[in-house]
Design an enzyme around this catalytic site. Structure first.
Site, mmCIF file in Angstrom:
data_model
loop_
_atom_site.group_PDB
_atom_site.id
_atom_site.type_symbol
_atom_site.label_atom_id
_atom_site.label_comp_id
_atom_site.label_asym_id
_atom_site.label_seq_id
_atom_site.Cartn_x
_atom_site.Cartn_y
_atom_site.Cartn_z
ATOM 1 N N GLY A 54 0.822 -1.199 0.000
ATOM 2 C CA GLY A 54 0.000 0.000 0.000
ATOM 3 C C GLY A 54 0.857 1.249 0.000
ATOM 4 O O GLY A 54 2.044 1.218 -0.340
ATOM 5 N N ASN A 55 0.267 2.367 0.372
ATOM 6 C CA ASN A 55 1.003 3.622 0.470
ATOM 7 C C ASN A 55 0.466 4.423 1.653
ATOM 8 O O ASN A 55 -0.445 3.985 2.353
ATOM 9 C CB ASN A 55 0.921 4.420 -0.844
ATOM 10 N N PHE A 56 1.039 5.613 1.864
ATOM 11 C CA PHE A 56 0.738 6.385 3.077
ATOM 12 C C PHE A 56 -0.419 7.374 2.912
ATOM 13 O O PHE A 56 -0.643 8.199 3.788
ATOM 14 C CB PHE A 56 1.983 7.165 3.514
ATOM 15 N N SER A 57 -1.169 7.295 1.837
ATOM 16 C CA SER A 57 -2.263 8.248 1.625
ATOM 17 C C SER A 57 -3.300 8.147 2.749
ATOM 18 O O SER A 57 -3.749 7.060 3.097
ATOM 19 C CB SER A 57 -2.937 7.993 0.272
ATOM 20 N N ALA B 127 -4.404 7.792 -4.359
ATOM 21 C CA ALA B 127 -3.053 7.287 -4.633
ATOM 22 C C ALA B 127 -3.184 5.811 -4.996
ATOM 23 O O ALA B 127 -3.126 4.939 -4.128
ATOM 24 C CB ALA B 127 -2.155 7.475 -3.410
#
Length: 398
Positions: free
Chosen positions: A208-211, A276
């Protein structure tokens, strides 16, 4: 702009109450109907007779008339208003509003109000900066209330700093602007994506990502406040939409987000892709949890569908398509390339190199670039304020 608008003003026990008669005069000159409800302590700072004379309406203070028992209906007053302005709001009433305490006519009317609520705190410097007060303000904002932030200046205590209630002329401008933009997007369908996507590795792990989704949710709230029918396609975040005009579609993966966006895009007038989305997904996620049995683990990734580029190809005349470009290097050229190659009408560029911008923050700093080359620089602001600027730019093109 305010002719015929019904504006309820709530006054609490603060020295800043002396400014309210001027606010009433300004609102009346604009053609608004004004009613006043006040706390008993507020009478020590401004008289009901003055307020009643200026508003040409009776001023309510007590829940009922003690002489004949007739009821002053907080329900009726709460439903009457188009806008409820709580000004000035003391630290005490601020805490009651945040906690749902209804021990006087003003706070019960606040709880019964169905209209947008603006609140203008007024208190001494240290009281305003106390963690409890700041938490209460955050709580009220999370409820969808609108903060009229106090200004820095000389306070009644003799100290100088934040806590001075905003001036009546500026409060008038804020209310004017609110009504001005209320119907900007009436009849429009706005599609917004927000948050990250999670690409499963196995049943318990993901890429995943930090959005945080904060920018996308701020855009959705602002678009709904402007009268739009909003569809918010959101990845997994710890947020929930507050405006009743927002239709939330919750997704997890890039594939699910693509499916939802493709389905809603055809009937959308404005689309803003703020999510994102993962560029790659796991080719074959494990059906059971992968055990730690080897020193190195190789996971094969496959390219995901480019949602924004696909929408750019599907875009019809009259549809407006905007994207975001979060960059770490070569920021402007990368954003301009994305704007052109994906057939966008607008790109919103922000950089992880800007302090206070990007993932996780409540603030953002962006450059809005239109397909015709017009640029708008937005300095560091709250994401709510940045969303308002973005929607202002889009609304001007509709």
């Amino acid at each position: 702009m305010l002719k015929g608008k019904k504006i309820l003003i709530g006054i609490t026990g603060s020295i800043a109450a002396y400014k309210i008669p001027l606010l009433i005069r300004l609102l009346k000159k604009e053609g608004a109907e004004v009613k006043i409800v006040m706390t008993p302590c507020a009478k020590d700072f401004v008289t009901p007779l003055t307020l009643s004379t200026l508003s040409q309406q009776p001023v309510l203070i007590e829940p009922y008339d003690k002489t004949d028992g007739s009821w002053n209906s907080h329900v009726d007053w709460g439903r009457w208003a188009d806008v409820f302005i709580m000004a000035p709001v003391s630290a005490n009433t601020l805490a009651k509003m945040a906690s749902g305490i209804a021990d006087n006519l003003l706070t019960t009317t606040y709880l019964a109000a169905k209209c947008p609520v603006f609140f203008a705190p007024a208190m001494d410097l240290d009281m305003f900066h106390h963690p409890t007060t700041q938490k209460n303000i955050d709580t009220l904002l999370s409820y969808g209330n609108h903060l009229i932030a106090p200004q820095e200046g000389e306070l009644a205590s003799g100290l100088c700093g934040a806590g001075r209630m905003e001036e009546p002329e500026e409060i008038l401008r804020i209310v004017r602007d609110f009504f001005l933009k209320c119907n900007h997007l009436s009849g429009k369908k706005v599609l917004i994506s927000a948050g990250p996507t999670y690409e499963l590795i196995d049943p318990v792990r993901f890429i995943g990502n930090f959005s945080s989704g904060k920018m996308g949710y701020a855009l959705a709230e602002d678009a709904a406040a402007r009268g739009a029918q909003v569809v918010l396609v959101s990845g997994p975040v710890g947020l929930k939409p507050l405006h009743p005009g927002i239709n939330l579609i919750s997704v997890t993966s890039a594939a699910q987000m693509a499916e939802a966006c493709f389905s809603e895009f055809k009937s959308s007038d404005i689309t803003i892709m703020a999510a994102a989305v993962a560029d790659y997904t796991v080719t074959d996620p494990a059906p059971v949890k992968i055990k730690k049995s080897v020193d190195k683990l190789t996971i094969e990734l496959s390219k995901t569908t480019d949602i924004l580029a696909t929408l750019g190809k599907q875009k019809q005349a009259g549809q407006f398509l905007a994207g975001f470009a979060l960059e770490t290097d070569n920021e402007k050229p990368n954003a301009l390339s994305k704007l052109k190659n994906k057939n966008l009408d607008m790109i919103v560029l922000n950089s992880l190199n800007d302090q206070g911008a990007g993932f996780g923050y409540d603030t953002n700093q962006v450059t809005i670039v239109m397909a015709d080359g017009v640029e708008t620089e937005v300095p560091l602001k709250s994401k709510k304020d940045v969303a308002a600027v973005i929607l202002d730019v889009i609304s001007a093109r509709q």
